[in-house]
Design a protein around this motif. Sequence first.
Motif, mmCIF file in Angstrom:
data_model
loop_
_atom_site.group_PDB
_atom_site.id
_atom_site.type_symbol
_atom_site.label_atom_id
_atom_site.label_comp_id
_atom_site.label_asym_id
_atom_site.label_seq_id
_atom_site.Cartn_x
_atom_site.Cartn_y
_atom_site.Cartn_z
ATOM 1 N N ASN A 120 7.287 66.671 12.318
ATOM 2 C CA ASN A 120 8.133 65.891 11.456
ATOM 3 C C ASN A 120 8.046 66.272 9.973
ATOM 4 N N LEU A 121 6.806 67.252 9.687
ATOM 5 C CA LEU A 121 6.812 68.017 8.384
ATOM 6 C C LEU A 121 7.638 69.213 8.431
ATOM 7 N N HIS A 122 8.075 69.570 9.546
ATOM 8 C CA HIS A 122 8.907 70.992 9.612
ATOM 9 C C HIS A 122 10.079 70.849 8.747
ATOM 10 N N GLY A 123 10.438 71.891 8.311
ATOM 11 C CA GLY A 123 11.512 71.945 7.377
ATOM 12 C C GLY A 123 11.535 71.960 5.915
ATOM 13 N N LEU A 124 10.308 71.292 5.571
ATOM 14 C CA LEU A 124 9.979 71.229 4.171
ATOM 15 C C LEU A 124 9.690 72.800 3.830
ATOM 16 N N GLY A 125 9.126 73.645 4.222
ATOM 17 C CA GLY A 125 8.797 74.894 4.107
ATOM 18 C C GLY A 125 10.189 75.556 3.566
ATOM 19 N N MET A 126 11.057 75.858 4.290
ATOM 20 C CA MET A 126 12.229 76.376 4.059
ATOM 21 C C MET A 126 13.071 75.720 3.141
ATOM 22 N N LYS A 127 12.929 74.327 3.094
ATOM 23 C CA LYS A 127 13.786 73.712 2.057
ATOM 24 C C LYS A 127 13.356 73.765 0.787
ATOM 25 N N SER A 128 11.662 73.917 0.795
ATOM 26 C CA SER A 128 11.148 74.266 -0.618
ATOM 27 C C SER A 128 11.867 75.523 -1.323
ATOM 28 N N ILE A 129 11.732 76.579 -0.247
ATOM 29 C CA ILE A 129 11.987 78.020 -0.560
ATOM 30 C C ILE A 129 13.599 77.549 -1.177
ATOM 31 N N ASP A 130 14.489 77.088 -0.589
ATOM 32 C CA ASP A 130 15.836 77.048 -1.119
ATOM 33 C C ASP A 130 16.114 76.144 -2.357
ATOM 34 N N ASN A 131 15.275 75.101 -2.532
ATOM 35 C CA ASN A 131 15.237 74.241 -3.767
ATOM 36 C C ASN A 131 14.798 75.219 -5.002
ATOM 37 N N VAL A 132 13.804 76.052 -4.814
ATOM 38 C CA VAL A 132 13.288 76.587 -5.949
ATOM 39 C C VAL A 132 14.525 77.659 -6.036
ATOM 40 N N ILE A 133 15.031 78.289 -5.235
ATOM 41 C CA ILE A 133 16.115 79.332 -5.526
ATOM 42 C C ILE A 133 17.377 78.875 -6.188
ATOM 43 N N GLN A 134 17.683 77.507 -5.695
ATOM 44 C CA GLN A 134 18.712 76.870 -6.433
ATOM 45 C C GLN A 134 18.494 76.288 -7.774
ATOM 46 N N LYS A 135 17.119 75.868 -7.857
ATOM 47 C CA LYS A 135 16.608 75.467 -9.269
ATOM 48 C C LYS A 135 16.832 76.356 -10.520
ATOM 49 N N TYR A 136 16.523 77.821 -9.911
ATOM 50 C CA TYR A 136 16.507 78.755 -10.774
ATOM 51 C C TYR A 136 17.586 79.866 -10.730
ATOM 52 N N ASP A 137 18.775 79.180 -9.961
ATOM 53 C CA ASP A 137 19.825 80.078 -9.875
ATOM 54 C C ASP A 137 19.797 81.366 -9.453
ATOM 55 N N GLY A 138 18.876 81.356 -8.298
ATOM 56 C CA GLY A 138 18.534 82.503 -7.417
ATOM 57 C C GLY A 138 19.522 82.919 -6.547
ATOM 58 N N HIS A 139 19.151 83.852 -5.654
ATOM 59 C CA HIS A 139 19.790 84.256 -4.614
ATOM 60 C C HIS A 139 19.100 84.587 -3.383
ATOM 61 N N LYS A 140 19.452 84.386 -2.110
ATOM 62 C CA LYS A 140 18.707 84.578 -0.997
ATOM 63 C C LYS A 140 19.551 85.275 0.168
ATOM 64 N N GLU A 141 19.049 86.221 0.829
ATOM 65 C CA GLU A 141 19.639 86.879 2.144
ATOM 66 C C GLU A 141 18.571 87.077 3.018
ATOM 67 N N TYR A 142 18.893 86.834 4.194
ATOM 68 C CA TYR A 142 17.981 87.312 5.434
ATOM 69 C C TYR A 142 18.663 87.773 6.574
ATOM 70 N N GLU A 143 18.123 88.387 7.212
ATOM 71 C CA GLU A 143 18.676 89.076 8.430
ATOM 72 C C GLU A 143 17.815 89.061 9.468
ATOM 73 N N ILE A 144 17.949 88.590 10.831
ATOM 74 C CA ILE A 144 17.209 88.563 11.899
ATOM 75 C C ILE A 144 17.703 89.667 12.928
ATOM 76 N N GLN A 145 16.748 90.521 13.122
ATOM 77 C CA GLN A 145 16.915 91.709 14.088
ATOM 78 C C GLN A 145 16.104 91.419 15.388
ATOM 79 N N LYS A 146 16.204 92.212 16.461
ATOM 80 C CA LYS A 146 15.731 92.031 17.704
ATOM 81 C C LYS A 146 14.069 91.742 17.799
ATOM 82 N N ASP A 147 13.461 92.601 16.918
ATOM 83 C CA ASP A 147 11.960 92.291 16.466
ATOM 84 C C ASP A 147 11.460 92.226 15.462
ATOM 85 N N LYS A 148 12.406 92.181 14.452
ATOM 86 C CA LYS A 148 12.003 91.972 12.921
ATOM 87 C C LYS A 148 13.006 91.203 12.153
ATOM 88 N N PHE A 149 12.106 90.336 11.250
ATOM 89 C CA PHE A 149 13.002 89.636 10.395
ATOM 90 C C PHE A 149 12.608 90.015 8.905
#
Length: 443
Positions: A405-434
């Motif tokens: 029930n508390l899951h999602g707050l972590g990534m949501k917190s990251i996104d909220n901070v990025i949005q608050k300061y007009d930042g930018h995020k990119e991520y890539e998921i590979q076979k054995d690496k993130f």
Amino acid sequence: MHIGEAMCKHLLFWATEYLNYFSLIFWGIKLFLKKYGVKTNRKEWVENAIIIAASAPVVWFCADNYRFIQYSNSATYVLIIFIGIFIKIYTKWKINRIFTLVAIYVHGMRLIDLLAVAVVLEVNKVSRYYEWDFINMGFDRSVFIVLLLICYYIIYRILMNSYLIEYLYDNMLYRWIMCIYSFLGIICFCRVYRFEYTEHLIQYWMFYLVCAFAMCGIFIIYFVRIKNEEENRMLTMRNDLLESNYQSLQKAYDENRMMYHDFKNHMLVMKQLIQEEKNKEALEYISAYTHGTLSISQRVVSGCEIIDIIVNCKIAEALEKNIDLKYEVEFIGEICIENIDICALLANLLDNAIEACEKVKKKKRWVCLKIKRRNEMLFIWVENSMASKVIEQDKFFQTSKRKKNLHGLGMKSIDNVIQKYDGHKEYEIQKDKFQIYISIPID
């Protein structure tokens, strides 16, 4: 002259009518794509051109319905289906989430149209000077459409700066309630374009809006509760990090004191090994000694206290869990980002990386962290090993922890901070690496 005026009114009416649907579709698609950070890998003007070109047949269909019926519910359904399919092409969201959110958006925009027409009809009943006609073809209708276009853009800006869509996306119950309620409003009030229910129209609208405000009030209370939980979690995390950092500093100090206290003895041992020409043993002893001193003195000094605290604590945590955490943290100095936001951003990034590594065999656990400052921009790179299996991107951030029930707050917190300061995020998921890359302006 009269023919020329008629043609001008005709052209003005159809130009604004087409723009009405173009604007509704365009801002709707842009809202959902930008709100969730969807990248189309195209320049923005190309992306805008694609949206306009793709929506042209839909706009023509919706506007052409006016020739047969002044307000068509079929046009509403076509708008929802088109926007939903367009967004689905660029995302892997579940269909029911996409179409319910799009339905709320389209219904909400069209209800604004219906409410304005209903209010004007009531005003016309008591007006002695001028009667506005927002329904039939003419100058009044064109002015009304232009005002609607401005309204669409204002609502787009408001929704971009709020968390309403995110919470609706996560909360299925409220999402469906608002979707059904807005649909019922369209069914009830679309008849205003046919001059029906005019006698008690405002009373019906008042009842509908009171119920809508009551639901929104309950939902806002839910927002506040979730937001408080998230802030309390961040404060608790920060306090834990401060305590952990103090303990690790104390431990390092004690270990250094013990090592330097025994320094004389270490030198005597090495002297004895060299005198006995046991060079190999002496080198091994020196290597073991220097490795110990390096591990103890392994501290990050970035010039930003909260970054130092978080990274140093996570280094200690990674060592305890047999994770090879390599880092490259440059001197950052003071930045304009609040400590609680840095804590939410950096701690959650490293927590996610460490959690992913725990699912990997011990020999293959690694995390790479880079923090740099360039031209008043803060850059953060985090890479980590992960279990070798194909993972869908929309399911990647699902947790294996017990307290889901508390899951999602972590990534949501990251996104909220990025949005608050007009930042930018990119991520890539590979076979054995993130890999995740974040940039935030700090001027």
